[in-house]
Motif scaffolding. Structure first.
Motif, PDB file in Angstrom:
ATOM      1  N   THR A  55       3.670  55.171  -2.863  1.00  0.00           N
ATOM      2  CA  THR A  55       3.045  53.855  -2.973  1.00  0.00           C
ATOM      3  C   THR A  55       2.119  53.848  -4.169  1.00  0.00           C
ATOM      4  O   THR A  55       2.009  54.859  -4.879  1.00  0.00           O
ATOM      5  N   ARG A  63      -0.191  43.357  -2.418  1.00  0.00           N
ATOM      6  CA  ARG A  63       0.583  42.913  -1.244  1.00  0.00           C
ATOM      7  C   ARG A  63      -0.255  42.794   0.026  1.00  0.00           C
ATOM      8  O   ARG A  63       0.157  42.140   0.980  1.00  0.00           O
ATOM      9  N   CYS A 139      -4.281  43.329  18.464  1.00  0.00           N
ATOM     10  CA  CYS A 139      -5.200  42.716  17.490  1.00  0.00           C
ATOM     11  C   CYS A 139      -5.799  41.410  18.003  1.00  0.00           C
ATOM     12  O   CYS A 139      -6.801  40.937  17.473  1.00  0.00           O
ATOM     13  N   ARG A 178       5.149  54.556   4.752  1.00  0.00           N
ATOM     14  CA  ARG A 178       4.309  53.819   3.806  1.00  0.00           C
ATOM     15  C   ARG A 178       4.055  52.374   4.216  1.00  0.00           C
ATOM     16  O   ARG A 178       3.097  51.756   3.768  1.00  0.00           O
ATOM     17  N   ARG A 247       7.728  42.202   7.849  1.00  0.00           N
ATOM     18  CA  ARG A 247       8.012  40.859   7.362  1.00  0.00           C
ATOM     19  C   ARG A 247       8.111  39.851   8.516  1.00  0.00           C
ATOM     20  O   ARG A 247       7.659  38.720   8.431  1.00  0.00           O
ATOM     21  N   ASN A 284      -3.751  41.091   6.531  1.00  0.00           N
ATOM     22  CA  ASN A 284      -3.161  41.106   5.202  1.00  0.00           C
ATOM     23  C   ASN A 284      -3.723  39.873   4.486  1.00  0.00           C
ATOM     24  O   ASN A 284      -3.673  38.776   5.041  1.00  0.00           O
ATOM     25  N   ARG A 286      -2.641  38.051   2.301  1.00  0.00           N
ATOM     26  CA  ARG A 286      -1.684  36.950   2.119  1.00  0.00           C
ATOM     27  C   ARG A 286      -1.515  36.168   3.427  1.00  0.00           C
ATOM     28  O   ARG A 286      -1.273  34.968   3.414  1.00  0.00           O
TER      29      ARG A 286
HETATM   30  O1  UT7 Z   1      -2.010  43.343  13.240  1.00  0.00           O
HETATM   31  C1  UT7 Z   1      -0.613  43.345  13.095  1.00  0.00           C
HETATM   32  C2  UT7 Z   1      -0.237  44.467  12.201  1.00  0.00           C
HETATM   33  N1  UT7 Z   1       0.806  44.258  11.275  1.00  0.00           N
HETATM   34  C3  UT7 Z   1       0.784  43.381  10.245  1.00  0.00           C
HETATM   35  O2  UT7 Z   1      -0.096  42.583  10.081  1.00  0.00           O
HETATM   36  C4  UT7 Z   1       1.924  43.455   9.271  1.00  0.00           C
HETATM   37  C5  UT7 Z   1       2.233  42.142   8.609  1.00  0.00           C
HETATM   38  N2  UT7 Z   1       3.107  42.374   7.473  1.00  0.00           N
HETATM   39  C6  UT7 Z   1       2.628  42.757   6.276  1.00  0.00           C
HETATM   40  O3  UT7 Z   1       1.433  42.884   6.062  1.00  0.00           O
HETATM   41  C7  UT7 Z   1       3.612  42.976   5.154  1.00  0.00           C
HETATM   42  O4  UT7 Z   1       4.904  42.581   5.601  1.00  0.00           O
HETATM   43  C8  UT7 Z   1       3.664  44.464   4.672  1.00  0.00           C
HETATM   44  C9  UT7 Z   1       2.379  44.795   3.929  1.00  0.00           C
HETATM   45  C10 UT7 Z   1       3.844  45.410   5.816  1.00  0.00           C
HETATM   46  C11 UT7 Z   1       4.827  44.618   3.693  1.00  0.00           C
HETATM   47  O5  UT7 Z   1       4.665  43.717   2.624  1.00  0.00           O
HETATM   48  P1  UT7 Z   1       5.880  42.757   2.184  1.00  0.00           P
HETATM   49  O6  UT7 Z   1       5.411  42.000   1.019  1.00  0.00           O
HETATM   50  O7  UT7 Z   1       6.317  41.987   3.393  1.00  0.00           O
HETATM   51  O8  UT7 Z   1       6.955  43.803   1.722  1.00  0.00           O
HETATM   52  P2  UT7 Z   1       8.459  43.903   2.196  1.00  0.00           P
HETATM   53  O9  UT7 Z   1       8.540  44.486   3.565  1.00  0.00           O
HETATM   54  O10 UT7 Z   1       9.141  42.609   1.922  1.00  0.00           O
HETATM   55  O11 UT7 Z   1       8.985  44.993   1.175  1.00  0.00           O
HETATM   56  C12 UT7 Z   1       9.072  44.734  -0.245  1.00  0.00           C
HETATM   57  C13 UT7 Z   1       9.338  46.045  -0.926  1.00  0.00           C
HETATM   58  C14 UT7 Z   1      10.411  46.890  -0.234  1.00  0.00           C
HETATM   59  O12 UT7 Z   1      11.137  47.557  -1.239  1.00  0.00           O
HETATM   60  P3  UT7 Z   1      12.576  46.988  -1.696  1.00  0.00           P
HETATM   61  O13 UT7 Z   1      13.430  46.994  -0.465  1.00  0.00           O
HETATM   62  O14 UT7 Z   1      12.327  45.621  -2.240  1.00  0.00           O
HETATM   63  O15 UT7 Z   1      12.998  47.981  -2.745  1.00  0.00           O
HETATM   64  C15 UT7 Z   1       9.604  47.914   0.529  1.00  0.00           C
HETATM   65  O16 UT7 Z   1      10.308  49.112   0.751  1.00  0.00           O
HETATM   66  O17 UT7 Z   1       8.130  46.841  -0.910  1.00  0.00           O
HETATM   67  C16 UT7 Z   1       8.435  48.128  -0.407  1.00  0.00           C
HETATM   68  N3  UT7 Z   1       7.243  48.685   0.227  1.00  0.00           N
HETATM   69  C17 UT7 Z   1       6.312  49.370  -0.443  1.00  0.00           C
HETATM   70  N4  UT7 Z   1       6.198  49.706  -1.738  1.00  0.00           N
HETATM   71  C18 UT7 Z   1       5.117  50.399  -2.113  1.00  0.00           C
HETATM   72  C19 UT7 Z   1       6.894  48.602   1.544  1.00  0.00           C
HETATM   73  N5  UT7 Z   1       5.713  49.245   1.720  1.00  0.00           N
HETATM   74  C20 UT7 Z   1       5.347  49.728   0.522  1.00  0.00           C
HETATM   75  C21 UT7 Z   1       4.232  50.459   0.071  1.00  0.00           C
HETATM   76  N6  UT7 Z   1       4.148  50.774  -1.251  1.00  0.00           N
HETATM   77  N7  UT7 Z   1       3.241  50.840   0.881  1.00  0.00           N
END
Ligand code: UT7
Length: 354
Positions: A55, A63, A139, A178, A247, A284, A286
Motif C-alpha cells: 500500500t 481513498r 460501529c 491491505r 465497496r 472513510n 469519502r
Molecule cells: O465500519 C465499517 C467498516 N468498513 C468500512 O467502512 C469499509 C467501507 N469501504 C471503504 O472504506 C473502501 O471501500 C475501502 C477503503 C475499503 C476500499 O476503497 P475503494 O476505493 O472502495 O477501493 P476498491 O475496493 O474499489 O479497490 C480499488 C483498488 C483495487 O485494485 P484494482 O483491483 O483496481 O487493481 C484494490 O485492490 O485499490 C486496491 N486496494 C488498495 N491499494 C492500495 C485496496 N486496498 C488497498 C490499499 N492500498 N490499502
C-alpha cells in the motif's frame, strides 16, 4: 418550544424503506451532561503500513482520509481504555462513579466473552452494583447504546447512565490484508446521559435505529463464537480476523445513514438548515462527505477526526463528540446529529439538542 416527549410517531415500514422508530413516549427527557475520551499513545502511521503490506501513504490518504491510528499497548484491554474515557466524562459531568445507576458498554471487542466489559469497568470505576451490560451493534453500537439509555431515563427507571463506546480493533485485524488493516484503530469515548431538569431545552429529540441481518456477510469476524470456536483450523484459515466487502459496505453505509438521518431530522421536526453539527461514524472520509452531500449539510458543519484516529468502531462517535465539545465547537443549545452504520448490517441516527 415543541414538547418532544408527548407524542409517538411510529412510522409503518414501507417496502424498501427503513422503518421510523419515532420520538417515543416518556415522563422525562434525557441530556448529555458530560463527555470524555481516550486514545492510546502508540501510533500506527501510513508509513508504518507501507512496510507491512502493498500500500502507500498516498492511496490510504486519498481513498480513506486516514493518516494514522492509535494502538493499545500490550496488556491493555478495552475496559482499560474505557476507564480513562469514563473517568473524564464523570469529571466533566461533576459526578462520582457512585452516582451512576447503569453502565452500558458498546463494543465488539470486550476484554473477554464473559464477564462483560461493562462489569469489568464497573469494578475499575468502583461504581455501585448497578445494572451493567455490553451492547453489540458494531460501529452503530454507540447510537444504539444512547437510544437504549434514553428509554431508561424517559421512563424514570434511571437517572445517570454511563454510555461507553470502546474498542481495541487492531487485535482483530490481519496485517496481511491491505483492505482492512489500513482502516482500524483503538480508542474509547463516553458520555453521561442524565435526566434533564424541567425547562432545560437540551435533550434527545429523535432516534432512528435500523438493522438488516441479510447483509451480515458484508463485514464479519467468523471465529470465536459458538459457530466456529477456537481451534487450530481457525488459525490455519485466519478465521480470527475481520473480513470485509469494502465497496458493498460503502454503498449501504451511505444509503442507510442518509435515510436514517432524514427520518430522525423529520421526526424531531427540524429542517436541514437547523442542524448545527453532523457527527458521522468515522469510517472513510469519502463516506462522510457523501452522507453530508446527500443530506445537504456543508462540510464545515461536519465533525471529522478520522485522519488522526482511523475507524474505532463504536468509539468513533463519542470520541468525535468529546473533542468537539471540549474545543468549543459544539455548544449548549445546538442541534447535533449523530449517525453510524456497522456490521449486522446495523445503522442508527440520533438527533439531539446539546
Ligand atoms: O465500519 C465499517 C467498516 N468498513 C468500512 O467502512 C469499509 C467501507 N469501504 C471503504 O472504506 C473502501 O471501500 C475501502 C477503503 C475499503 C476500499 O476503497 P475503494 O476505493 O472502495 O477501493 P476498491 O475496493 O474499489 O479497490 C480499488 C483498488 C483495487 O485494485 P484494482 O483491483 O483496481 O487493481 C484494490 O485492490 O485499490 C486496491 N486496494 C488498495 N491499494 C492500495 C485496496 N486496498 C488497498 C490499499 N492500498 N490499502
Amino acid at each position: 418550544m415543541t414538547d418532544h416527549n408527548t407524542e409517538r410517531t411510529h412510522g409503518a415500514a414501507e417496502p424498501g424503506r427503513i422503518p421510523d422508530s419515532g420520538k417515543g413516549v416518556g415522563l422525562y427527557k434525557s441530556r448529555i451532561i458530560g463527555t470524555g475520551s481516550h486514545l492510546p499513545e502508540k501510533l500506527l502511521t501510513n508509513a508504518d503500513l507501507e512496510k507491512m503490506v502493498d500500500t502507500s501513504d498516498a492511496w490510504i490518504t486519498e481513498r480513506t482520509g486516514i493518516r494514522y491510528r492509535h494502538l493499545a499497548a500490550e496488556g491493555q484491554a478495552t475496559s482499560d481504555l474505557a476507564f480513562v474515557a469514563a473517568t473524564r466524562a464523570l469529571e466533566a459531568a461533576g459526578l462520582e462513579a457512585a452516582d451512576l445507576d447503569m453502565i452500558l458498554f458498546c463494543t465488539v471487542t470486550p476484554d473477554q466473552p464473559m464477564p462483560s466489559a461493562a462489569c469489568m469497568l464497573q469494578k475499575k470505576l468502583g461504581a455501585r452494583q448497578v445494572m451493567s451490560f455490553d451492547l453489540s451493534a458494531a460501529c452503530s453500537g454507540f447510537v444504539y447504546g444512547l437510544t437504549v439509555a434514553n428509554q431508561f431515563i424517559r421512563t424514570g427507571m434511571s437517572k445517570n447512565i454511563l454510555v461507553v463506546g470502546a474498542e481495541i480493533l487492531h487485535r482483530l485485524v490481519n496485517y496481511k490484508d491491505r483492505e482492512t488493516c489500513i482502516l482500524f484503530g483503538d480508542g474509547a469515548g463516553a458520555v453521561i446521559l442524565s435526566r434533564a431538569e424541567p425547562g432545560q431545552s437540551s435533550g434527545i429529540l429523535a432516534e432512528h435505529m435500523f438493522a438488516d441481518g441479510n447483509l451480515g456477510d458484508l463485514i464479519m469476524l467468523p471465529a470465536g463464537g459458538s459457530a466456529i470456536p477456537f481451534s487450530q483450523r481457525v488459525l490455519d484459515e485466519n478465521l480470527q480476523y475481520v473480513r470485509m466487502k469494502g465497496r458493498e459496505i460503502f454503498k449501504n453505509a451511505v444509503r442507510t445513514m442518509v435515510q436514517g438521518c432524514q427520518d430522525a431530522i423529520g421526526t424531531a421536526g427540524l429542517d436541514i438548515g437547523e442542524i448545527d453539527w453532523l457527527i458521522p461514524h468515522q469510517a472513510n472520509i469519502r463516506i462522510l462527505e457523501a452522507v453530508a452531500k446527500y443530506l445537504g449539510i456543508p462540510n464545515e458543519k461536519v465533525v471529522v477526526n478520522i485522519g488522526d484516529t482511523g475507524n474505532t468502531s463504536a468509539a468513533t462517535l463519542p470520541i468525535a463528540l468529546d473533542e468537539a465539545v471540549r474545543d468549543g465547537r459544539i455548544r449548549r443549545g445546538q442541534n447535533v446529529l449523530l449517525t453510524a452504520f456497522g456490521a449486522g448490517l446495523t445503522s442508527g441516527s440520533v438527533m439531539l439538542r446539546y
